[in-house]
Design a protein around this motif. Structure first.
Motif, short mmCIF file in Angstrom:
data_model
loop_
_atom_site.label_atom_id
_atom_site.label_comp_id
_atom_site.label_asym_id
_atom_site.label_seq_id
_atom_site.Cartn_x
_atom_site.Cartn_y
_atom_site.Cartn_z
N GLU A 1 -14.53 45.40 -82.23
CA GLU A 1 -14.00 44.04 -82.26
C GLU A 1 -15.04 43.02 -81.79
O GLU A 1 -15.09 41.90 -82.27
CB GLU A 1 -12.78 44.00 -81.34
N HIS A 2 -15.85 43.40 -80.79
CA HIS A 2 -16.85 42.48 -80.23
C HIS A 2 -18.23 43.15 -80.19
O HIS A 2 -18.78 43.34 -79.10
CB HIS A 2 -16.46 42.07 -78.81
N CYS B 1 -18.08 48.25 -79.22
CA CYS B 1 -16.73 47.78 -79.53
C CYS B 1 -16.68 47.25 -80.96
O CYS B 1 -17.46 46.37 -81.32
CB CYS B 1 -16.34 46.69 -78.54
N CYS C 1 -18.00 47.01 -73.70
CA CYS C 1 -17.48 45.68 -74.02
C CYS C 1 -16.85 45.04 -72.80
O CYS C 1 -15.85 45.52 -72.28
CB CYS C 1 -16.46 45.77 -75.15
N CYS D 1 -13.18 43.52 -73.66
CA CYS D 1 -12.09 44.50 -73.70
C CYS D 1 -11.87 45.12 -72.33
O CYS D 1 -10.73 45.39 -71.95
CB CYS D 1 -12.38 45.58 -74.74
ZN LIG Z 1 -14.26 44.50 -77.29
#
Ligand SMILES: [Zn+2]
Length: 187
Positions: A61-62, A59, A75, A78
């Protein structure tokens, strides 16, 4: 990674490449020990250059967030968000049996609209641009088989490609509490 680290690491890695090029069945052990030492040095340099932990998910974002092995991007954060969206979409939508005092919406309910779906589109290169060359399929394998058949055909196009089309709905926000209300029996 600063400039000095970049230079040192680049040199160390290129050296390893040279070792690889020079490697033969006759390479003596003394040489292999040198390779080992150079490898260690390169590893140490890498260790110093990399300051963040290896990403645990795919991911963006993470990257270092908690992992959910069943999620496509691994993730958990998410995936939890996606699950919640799906749950509220399927369970919490507007109460299906419409309350008597509310006239049915002339725009219809979610069920009236096409379901979220994914399709695979076979496309061929016509010399200028990609064009759809067959029926969009619900099944990827089927679309690939179709393209394979086209390639084996009498006059195949110069190139084919498979396009994944995906439409989905995501509940962004809910106002109020959509309680289920049963229709009064007709009497
Ligand atoms: Zn994520």
């Amino acid at each position: 990674m600063n400039h000095a680290q970049l230079t040192a690491l680049g040199r160390a890695l290129r050296l390893l490449g040279e070792h690889g090029e020079a490697l033969t069945a006759d390479t003596p052990d003394t040489r292999l020990h040198e390779v080992k030492a150079d490898l260690r040095r390169a590893l140490d340099l890498l260790e110093d250059s990399v300051t963040t932990a290896a990403p645990s998910t795919r991911c963006p974002e993470h990257p270092n967030g908690p992992v959910d092995t069943s999620a496509p991007d691994l993730c958990l954060l998410c995936e939890t968000r996606r699950r919640a969206a799906r749950r509220s979409e399927y369970n919490g939508g507007p109460a299906q049996p419409r309350p008597a005092e509310r006239a049915p919406s002339r725009y219809g309910t979610r069920g009236d609209r096409p379901q979220p779906q994914q399709r695979w589109l076979p496309e061929a290169w016509n010399g200028r641009e990609w064009e759809l060359c067959g029926t969009p399929r619900r099944d990827r394998r089927e679309a690939e088989l179709y393209i394979t058949a086209q390639l084996r055909g009498a006059r195949p196009a110069m190139a084919y490609r498979l396009v994944h089309e995906f439409t989905d709905y995501e509940v962004l926000r809910v106002w109020g509490t959509p309680l289920r209300r049963d229709i009064e029996p007709m009497s």
